[in-house]
Structure formats: C-alpha cells, structure tokens
Design a protein around this motif. Structure first.
Motif, PDB file in Angstrom:
ATOM      1  N   ASP A  76       6.826 -17.752  11.693  1.00  0.00           N
ATOM      2  CA  ASP A  76       6.137 -16.585  11.136  1.00  0.00           C
ATOM      3  C   ASP A  76       7.179 -15.757  10.388  1.00  0.00           C
ATOM      4  O   ASP A  76       7.844 -14.908  10.964  1.00  0.00           O
ATOM      5  N   GLN A  77       7.318 -16.065   9.113  1.00  0.00           N
ATOM      6  CA  GLN A  77       8.291 -15.384   8.272  1.00  0.00           C
ATOM      7  C   GLN A  77       7.567 -14.354   7.412  1.00  0.00           C
ATOM      8  O   GLN A  77       6.627 -14.692   6.705  1.00  0.00           O
ATOM      9  N   ASP A  81       3.004 -12.857  -0.675  1.00  0.00           N
ATOM     10  CA  ASP A  81       2.246 -14.100  -0.815  1.00  0.00           C
ATOM     11  C   ASP A  81       3.028 -15.107  -1.662  1.00  0.00           C
ATOM     12  O   ASP A  81       3.039 -16.300  -1.360  1.00  0.00           O
ATOM     13  N   LYS A  84       5.859 -16.597   0.418  1.00  0.00           N
ATOM     14  CA  LYS A  84       5.306 -17.536   1.402  1.00  0.00           C
ATOM     15  C   LYS A  84       4.899 -18.857   0.738  1.00  0.00           C
ATOM     16  O   LYS A  84       5.068 -19.929   1.325  1.00  0.00           O
ATOM     17  N   TRP A  87       8.163 -20.701   0.113  1.00  0.00           N
ATOM     18  CA  TRP A  87       8.705 -21.203   1.376  1.00  0.00           C
ATOM     19  C   TRP A  87       7.900 -22.394   1.884  1.00  0.00           C
ATOM     20  O   TRP A  87       8.453 -23.336   2.440  1.00  0.00           O
ATOM     21  N   GLN A  88       6.586 -22.349   1.704  1.00  0.00           N
ATOM     22  CA  GLN A  88       5.744 -23.473   2.125  1.00  0.00           C
ATOM     23  C   GLN A  88       6.089 -24.719   1.318  1.00  0.00           C
ATOM     24  O   GLN A  88       6.189 -25.821   1.869  1.00  0.00           O
ATOM     25  N   ASN A 124      14.641 -16.503   1.925  1.00  0.00           N
ATOM     26  CA  ASN A 124      14.248 -17.282   3.093  1.00  0.00           C
ATOM     27  C   ASN A 124      15.155 -16.931   4.277  1.00  0.00           C
ATOM     28  O   ASN A 124      16.369 -16.987   4.168  1.00  0.00           O
TER      29      ASN A 124
END
Length: 170
Positions: A76-77, A81, A84, A87-88, A124
C-alpha cells in the motif's frame, strides 16, 4: 492505523521496512548519497511480530538467494493516481530484464510523459519489490536511482546472474 517498522540486513546495506500492519508501505535504503543517512552500527536488526513484515523479510531473503523473482506480499504505497499507475507497470517488468523510461511511458499510454514517468519512478518507496531499478535510459545506460547507481547495477547484475547466467551487465 498503527505504523510498524523493522530493519533488514541486505547485501546492499540495511533496509528499513515499514508497514501499516496489513501491507508494506515502504522499503528504503538507510544510507544513500542523497539522504537517509543512518548510523548502521546503532540499528537493531530484528524480525518483527507483524506478520506482513515477517513475510516481506522472508521474500527478501528468497530474492537475494536467487529463489524469488516476484514479490507477492501486500503493498500500500501512497501516491497520485499517475504514480500508482507507473508503479503498477513497474511490477510487470520481468525479472532480469530492463526497459527504458520511454518504453515505460508507452506502457502507460503516454509516450510524451517520459519526464513524469521518471519522476514517478523516483518517488517509488518500495525498493526492490516495485522494481524501479529495471528502468534504464534509452541509450542503455544506467540513470537515476534513489538508492544510488551502484545498487541499481548490483540489482540488475544479481537478477541477470540468476535469470540469464550473466556475470556482468554494465
């Protein structure tokens, strides 16, 4: 929700692992040129009573021994949006491989967002498990890593050794 943390002695130096009790919220190098200076001799290395921290430590042990290629502990970073999404996409870069910042911006559907992707990559806070170290310059050169470039090189060579039998990438 309570915050928890522990320290982990990795081949790259001590990592601080943070958790909210159910997910990992950060894996940070404690000593870098850009900050996070910690006197490692004062750090008490321990395993935590928090299950997700124990799971993270187990998976880091497996990664560093060459037995793990994908991390599956809950993460849970906090971020925007856009961050995220970047990062995904980082988690989809295969172990032992690299892509460029341009390739990463294309993966999110916006090839003009190279600088924004680079900034998100640099934001990150889940080192190693969210593999921002697998992103390199379009010219194939190592560039940008919050944990210092020597660690990025080490991680890429470590993965290359176990994935492809390579001794040296850079």
């Amino acid at each position: 929700m309570q915050d928890y943390s522990t320290y982990y002695a990795s081949p790259l130096g001590v990592l601080e692992i943070r958790s909210d009790g159910t997910s990992i919220t950060a894996i940070l190098f404690t000593n870098t040129e850009k900050g996070n200076k910690v006197d490692e001799s004062t750090i008490q290395l321990n395993t935590s009573d928090v299950e997700v921290l124990k799971l993270c430590i187990t998976q880091l042990d497996e990664y560093f021994s060459g037995k793990r290629k994908v991390f599956d502990f809950p993460i849970d970073q906090k971020g925007t949006d856009f961050q995220k999404e970047v990062w995904q996409k980082l988690t989809s870069i295969p172990y032992g491989n690299t892509i460029s910042y341009l390739d990463l911006s294309k993966k999110i559907g916006n090839p003009k967002a190279i600088r924004a992707v680079g900034t998100a990559n640099g934001s990150n806070h889940i080192a190693i498990a969210v593999p921002c170290h697998r992103v390199i310059g379009s010219n194939g050169e190592l560039t940008g890593y919050a944990g210092d470039l020597w660690r990025k090189k080490w991680l890429l060579e470590h993965e290359g050794k176990f994935e492809n039998g390579l001794q040296t990438l850079f």
